[in-house]
Design a protein around this motif. Structure first.
Motif, PDB file in Angstrom:
ATOM      1  N   GLY A 127      12.937  -7.484   2.342  1.00  0.00           N
ATOM      2  CA  GLY A 127      12.878  -7.791   4.156  1.00  0.00           C
ATOM      3  C   GLY A 127      11.356  -7.209   4.174  1.00  0.00           C
ATOM      4  N   LEU A 128      10.270  -7.099   3.136  1.00  0.00           N
ATOM      5  CA  LEU A 128       9.050  -6.453   3.634  1.00  0.00           C
ATOM      6  C   LEU A 128       8.442  -8.089   3.599  1.00  0.00           C
ATOM      7  CD1 LEU A 128       8.832  -3.734   0.878  1.00  0.00           C
ATOM      8  CD2 LEU A 128       9.323  -3.669   3.203  1.00  0.00           C
ATOM      9  N   SER A 129       7.110  -7.971   4.334  1.00  0.00           N
ATOM     10  CA  SER A 129       6.366  -9.273   4.526  1.00  0.00           C
ATOM     11  C   SER A 129       5.209  -9.192   3.701  1.00  0.00           C
ATOM     12  CB  SER A 129       5.761  -9.352   5.891  1.00  0.00           C
ATOM     13  OG  SER A 129       5.224  -7.896   6.276  1.00  0.00           O
ATOM     14  N   ARG A 130       5.044  -7.869   3.045  1.00  0.00           N
ATOM     15  CA  ARG A 130       3.654  -7.846   1.998  1.00  0.00           C
ATOM     16  C   ARG A 130       3.827  -8.919   0.993  1.00  0.00           C
ATOM     17  NH1 ARG A 130      -0.758  -7.556   1.861  1.00  0.00           N
ATOM     18  NH2 ARG A 130      -0.918  -5.787   3.162  1.00  0.00           N
ATOM     19  N   LYS A 131       2.630  -9.565   0.410  1.00  0.00           N
ATOM     20  CA  LYS A 131       2.646 -10.442  -0.741  1.00  0.00           C
ATOM     21  C   LYS A 131       1.959  -9.736  -1.635  1.00  0.00           C
ATOM     22  CE  LYS A 131       2.872 -15.017   1.522  1.00  0.00           C
ATOM     23  NZ  LYS A 131       2.100 -16.276   1.860  1.00  0.00           N
ATOM     24  N   TYR A 132       2.501  -9.462  -2.863  1.00  0.00           N
ATOM     25  CA  TYR A 132       2.110  -9.032  -3.921  1.00  0.00           C
ATOM     26  C   TYR A 132       1.180  -9.648  -5.032  1.00  0.00           C
ATOM     27  CZ  TYR A 132       5.371  -5.484  -1.924  1.00  0.00           C
ATOM     28  OH  TYR A 132       6.111  -4.490  -0.958  1.00  0.00           O
ATOM     29  N   GLY A 133       0.299  -9.135  -5.614  1.00  0.00           N
ATOM     30  CA  GLY A 133      -0.564  -9.694  -6.849  1.00  0.00           C
ATOM     31  C   GLY A 133      -1.581 -10.815  -6.489  1.00  0.00           C
ATOM     32  N   GLU A 134      -1.959 -10.717  -5.116  1.00  0.00           N
ATOM     33  CA  GLU A 134      -3.085 -11.473  -4.820  1.00  0.00           C
ATOM     34  C   GLU A 134      -4.356 -11.331  -5.612  1.00  0.00           C
ATOM     35  OE1 GLU A 134      -1.653 -11.772   0.139  1.00  0.00           O
ATOM     36  OE2 GLU A 134      -3.668 -10.849  -0.544  1.00  0.00           O
ATOM     37  N   GLY A 135      -5.074 -12.471  -5.708  1.00  0.00           N
ATOM     38  CA  GLY A 135      -6.618 -12.354  -6.492  1.00  0.00           C
ATOM     39  C   GLY A 135      -7.527 -12.183  -5.700  1.00  0.00           C
ATOM     40  N   GLY A 136      -8.448 -11.536  -6.017  1.00  0.00           N
ATOM     41  CA  GLY A 136      -9.710 -11.039  -5.408  1.00  0.00           C
ATOM     42  C   GLY A 136     -10.644 -12.409  -5.103  1.00  0.00           C
ATOM     43  N   GLY A 137     -11.148 -12.456  -4.105  1.00  0.00           N
ATOM     44  CA  GLY A 137     -12.265 -13.284  -3.793  1.00  0.00           C
ATOM     45  C   GLY A 137     -13.525 -13.166  -4.316  1.00  0.00           C
ATOM     46  N   GLY A 138     -14.157 -14.516  -4.757  1.00  0.00           N
ATOM     47  CA  GLY A 138     -15.461 -14.580  -5.265  1.00  0.00           C
ATOM     48  C   GLY A 138     -16.689 -14.013  -4.580  1.00  0.00           C
ATOM     49  N   GLY A 139     -17.612 -13.367  -5.215  1.00  0.00           N
ATOM     50  CA  GLY A 139     -18.808 -12.783  -4.523  1.00  0.00           C
ATOM     51  C   GLY A 139     -19.640 -14.102  -4.221  1.00  0.00           C
ATOM     52  N   ALA A 140     -20.766 -13.995  -3.522  1.00  0.00           N
ATOM     53  CA  ALA A 140     -21.596 -15.044  -2.936  1.00  0.00           C
ATOM     54  C   ALA A 140     -23.131 -14.677  -2.548  1.00  0.00           C
ATOM     55  CB  ALA A 140     -21.191 -15.596  -1.657  1.00  0.00           C
ATOM     56  N   ASN A 182      21.719  -3.246   1.531  1.00  0.00           N
ATOM     57  CA  ASN A 182      21.170  -2.774   0.296  1.00  0.00           C
ATOM     58  C   ASN A 182      20.225  -1.598   0.655  1.00  0.00           C
ATOM     59  OD1 ASN A 182      22.463  -4.131  -1.468  1.00  0.00           O
ATOM     60  ND2 ASN A 182      21.106  -5.905  -1.242  1.00  0.00           N
ATOM     61  N   THR A 183      19.941  -0.858  -0.288  1.00  0.00           N
ATOM     62  CA  THR A 183      18.986   0.419  -0.320  1.00  0.00           C
ATOM     63  C   THR A 183      17.569  -0.415  -0.989  1.00  0.00           C
ATOM     64  OG1 THR A 183      20.305   2.240  -0.464  1.00  0.00           O
ATOM     65  CG2 THR A 183      17.892   2.553  -1.238  1.00  0.00           C
ATOM     66  N   VAL A 184      16.315  -0.220  -0.447  1.00  0.00           N
ATOM     67  CA  VAL A 184      15.240  -0.811  -0.838  1.00  0.00           C
ATOM     68  C   VAL A 184      14.287   0.259  -1.139  1.00  0.00           C
ATOM     69  CG1 VAL A 184      13.164  -2.413  -0.330  1.00  0.00           C
ATOM     70  CG2 VAL A 184      15.351  -2.972   0.635  1.00  0.00           C
ATOM     71  N   THR A 185      14.165   0.486  -2.429  1.00  0.00           N
ATOM     72  CA  THR A 185      13.137   1.808  -2.780  1.00  0.00           C
ATOM     73  C   THR A 185      11.909   1.146  -3.283  1.00  0.00           C
ATOM     74  OG1 THR A 185      15.073   3.094  -3.338  1.00  0.00           O
ATOM     75  CG2 THR A 185      12.872   3.603  -4.588  1.00  0.00           C
ATOM     76  N   GLN A 186      10.821   1.878  -2.686  1.00  0.00           N
ATOM     77  CA  GLN A 186       9.498   1.518  -3.163  1.00  0.00           C
ATOM     78  C   GLN A 186       8.870   2.603  -4.233  1.00  0.00           C
ATOM     79  OE1 GLN A 186       6.856  -0.400  -0.304  1.00  0.00           O
ATOM     80  NE2 GLN A 186       8.440   0.123   1.287  1.00  0.00           N
ATOM     81  N   ILE A 187       8.807   2.426  -5.359  1.00  0.00           N
ATOM     82  CA  ILE A 187       7.994   3.334  -6.018  1.00  0.00           C
ATOM     83  C   ILE A 187       6.607   3.260  -6.316  1.00  0.00           C
ATOM     84  CG2 ILE A 187       8.094   4.428  -8.443  1.00  0.00           C
ATOM     85  CD1 ILE A 187      10.961   3.516  -8.714  1.00  0.00           C
ATOM     86  N   THR A 188       5.583   3.983  -5.715  1.00  0.00           N
ATOM     87  CA  THR A 188       4.469   3.969  -5.573  1.00  0.00           C
ATOM     88  C   THR A 188       3.400   4.624  -6.593  1.00  0.00           C
ATOM     89  OG1 THR A 188       4.278   5.344  -3.877  1.00  0.00           O
ATOM     90  CG2 THR A 188       4.500   3.157  -3.005  1.00  0.00           C
ATOM     91  N   ALA A 189       4.220   5.714  -7.330  1.00  0.00           N
ATOM     92  CA  ALA A 189       3.395   6.478  -8.163  1.00  0.00           C
ATOM     93  C   ALA A 189       4.415   7.100  -9.377  1.00  0.00           C
ATOM     94  CB  ALA A 189       2.707   7.502  -7.584  1.00  0.00           C
ATOM     95  N   ALA A 190       3.896   6.752 -10.463  1.00  0.00           N
ATOM     96  CA  ALA A 190       4.874   7.174 -11.695  1.00  0.00           C
ATOM     97  C   ALA A 190       4.167   7.085 -12.888  1.00  0.00           C
ATOM     98  CB  ALA A 190       6.192   6.493 -11.679  1.00  0.00           C
ATOM     99  N   GLY A 191       4.164   8.156 -13.681  1.00  0.00           N
ATOM    100  CA  GLY A 191       3.346   8.259 -14.894  1.00  0.00           C
ATOM    101  C   GLY A 191       4.209   8.026 -16.150  1.00  0.00           C
ATOM    102  N   PRO A 192       3.709   7.713 -17.139  1.00  0.00           N
ATOM    103  CA  PRO A 192       4.443   7.308 -18.508  1.00  0.00           C
ATOM    104  C   PRO A 192       5.483   7.904 -19.079  1.00  0.00           C
ATOM    105  CG  PRO A 192       2.072   7.592 -18.871  1.00  0.00           C
ATOM    106  CD  PRO A 192       2.472   8.135 -17.546  1.00  0.00           C
ATOM    107  N   SER A 193       5.954   9.350 -18.517  1.00  0.00           N
ATOM    108  CA  SER A 193       7.178   9.874 -18.894  1.00  0.00           C
ATOM    109  C   SER A 193       8.237  10.094 -17.569  1.00  0.00           C
ATOM    110  CB  SER A 193       6.686  11.387 -19.257  1.00  0.00           C
ATOM    111  OG  SER A 193       6.217  11.928 -18.223  1.00  0.00           O
ATOM    112  N   ASP A 194       8.078   9.273 -16.478  1.00  0.00           N
ATOM    113  CA  ASP A 194       8.968   9.301 -15.352  1.00  0.00           C
ATOM    114  C   ASP A 194      10.128   8.493 -15.497  1.00  0.00           C
ATOM    115  OD1 ASP A 194       7.947  11.281 -13.643  1.00  0.00           O
ATOM    116  OD2 ASP A 194       5.923  10.142 -13.418  1.00  0.00           O
ATOM    117  N   THR A 195      10.970   8.626 -14.804  1.00  0.00           N
ATOM    118  CA  THR A 195      12.288   8.013 -15.008  1.00  0.00           C
ATOM    119  C   THR A 195      13.024   8.098 -13.585  1.00  0.00           C
ATOM    120  OG1 THR A 195      13.544  10.134 -15.374  1.00  0.00           O
ATOM    121  CG2 THR A 195      12.862   8.755 -17.215  1.00  0.00           C
ATOM    122  N   VAL A 196      14.203   6.905 -13.675  1.00  0.00           N
ATOM    123  CA  VAL A 196      14.947   6.939 -12.403  1.00  0.00           C
ATOM    124  C   VAL A 196      16.258   6.815 -12.956  1.00  0.00           C
ATOM    125  CG1 VAL A 196      14.715   4.444 -12.325  1.00  0.00           C
ATOM    126  CG2 VAL A 196      15.769   5.500 -10.423  1.00  0.00           C
TER     127      VAL A 196
END
Length: 291
Positions: free
Chosen positions: A182-195, A274-288
Motif C-alpha cells: 500500500g506504499l507509493s514509494r519506489k525502491y532501488g532507483e538509480g542516481g542521475g548523471g553529473g553534467a 495484513n500487517t506491513v512492517t518496515q525494517i529500517t535498521a538492523a545489523g548482522p546479528s539481528d533477528t525477527v
C-alpha cells in the motif's frame, strides 16, 4: 517487478522449524543499499541497491528466529569511483548493494544489484544482477565536444540507467513499488548523471524523486539517495553523492505477531487485512521471530 520463485527448500531454515507449526503466508521485499555517484569529470550516477521480493505460503512459521540485516548506502569514492552499497538480508535471501558510479575515461563503474554508470567519455555501464536490477548507463563518448559533457544514469530495479544523449546526462533507472504494502514509494532507483555545461540527469527518471539522487553540475551539488529507499547517489562535477540505505518490508496476516531483537528499528501499519512492517535498521546479528 522482481520476483523470485522460491520454496521452503530454497529459502527456509534447514533446522528449527518450530516442530509442526503451521506456516503462514508472507510477502517480503529485501532492498539493498544504493551506491554513491562518481566525482568530477563529470561522473556517472550510482546504481540502486538490488531488490528481491516474493510471496511464499509454505516457509515461515512461529517460534523461529530469522536473520534480518539492512544494508547501508555507499558513500565517498575510491580512485574517482563511487563505492558500492551494502547487502540486505532476510533469512537466507540476500539482495546485493548497488554498483558505484564511475569517473570518465578508464574508470570502470561498479557491478552490483543495479549497475553504476560511466562518466564522460567512459566505457560501458556496470552490470546489474539478474532478478535484482539492471545495468547502468553510459556517459558521453569520445568524439563529443571537449568543452562539455555528462555522465550516464545508474541502473534501477525496474529499468536500465539512461545514456548521456543530446547534451543531457543520463537519468537513473526507475525503481519498483511493492503493491502489497500500500506504499507509493519506489525502491532501488538509480542516481542521475553529473553534467558540465549540460543538463543533469534525474534520479529514477524524475526530478527530486526522493529515491535516486539527481546529478550535480557547476552550480548545484548532486543529491544523495533517499534514506531507506536503496536509491543511488547522483554523479557530480564535484564530489558524488552517497547512496540511500536499504529497507526490508514484511507483509503478513494481522493474526501473526513479530518480535525483533534489540538492534532492529521498525514500524508497522495495516493494509488490506495484513500487517506491513518496515525494517529500517538492523545489523548482522539481528533477528525477527514470528508468533
Amino acid at each position: 517487478m522482481i520476483s523470485a520463485n522460491v520454496s521452503a527448500f530454497s529459502i527456509g531454515k534447514a533446522v528449527g522449524r518450530g516442530g509442526g507449526a503451521v506456516p503462514f503466508s508472507l510477502t517480503y521485499a529485501v532492498q539493498a543499499g544504493g551506491a554513491s555517484g562518481a566525482n568530477a569529470n563529470p561522473g556517472g550516477g550510482g546504481g540502486g541497491g538490488g531488490l528481491l521480493t516474493a510471496t511464499v505460503n509454505d516457509t515461515y512459521v512461529a517460534g523461529v528466529a530469522y536473520a534480518v540485516t539492512v544494508g547501508a548506502g555507499g558513500s565517498g569514492f575510491v580512485v574517482n569511483k563511487g563505492n558500492n552499497g551494502s547487502n540486505s538480508t532476510f533469512d537466507l535471501i540476500t539482495s546485493s548493494g548497488g554498483g558505484g558510479g564511475a569517473y570518465g575515461g578508464n574508470s570502470v563503474p561498479g557491478n552490483g544489484g543495479c549497475g553504476g554508470a560511466s562518466g564522460w567519455r567512459g566505457g560501458a555501464g556496470g552490470t546489474g544482477i539478474s532478478g535484482q536490477g539492471f545495468a547502468g548507463g553510459v556517459g558521453g563518448n569520445v568524439g563529443e565536444p571537449t568543452n562539455r559533457g555528462s555522465g550516464g544514469g545508474g541502473g534501477g530495479t525496474a529499468s536500465v540507467g539512461a545514456d548521456r544523449t543530446n547534451y543531457k546526462a543520463g537519468n537513473g533507472g526507475t525503481g519498483t513499488a511493492i503493491s502489497a504494502s500500500g506504499l507509493s514509494r519506489k525502491y532501488g532507483e538509480g542516481g542521475g548523471g553529473g553534467a558540465y555545461l549540460e543538463t543533469i540527469g534525474f534520479g529514477g527518471g524524475v526530478n527530486n524523486s526522493g529515491g535516486g539522487g539527481n546529478g550535480g553540475d557547476t552550480s548545484n551539488g548532486p543529491q544523495a539517495g533517499g534514506t531507506n529507499t536503496g536509491g543511488g547517489g547522483g554523479g557530480a562535477f564535484g564530489s558524488g553523492a552517497s547512496g540511500g540505505s536499504g529497507i526490508i518490508l514484511l507483509i503478513y496476516p494481522t493474526s501473526v505477531t513479530a518480535t525483533f531483537s534489540a538492534g532492529v528499528t521498525s514500524s508497522s501499519s495495516t493494509y488490506l487485512g495484513n500487517t506491513v512492517t518496515q525494517i529500517t535498521a538492523a545489523g548482522p546479528s539481528d533477528t525477527v521471530t514470528f508468533g
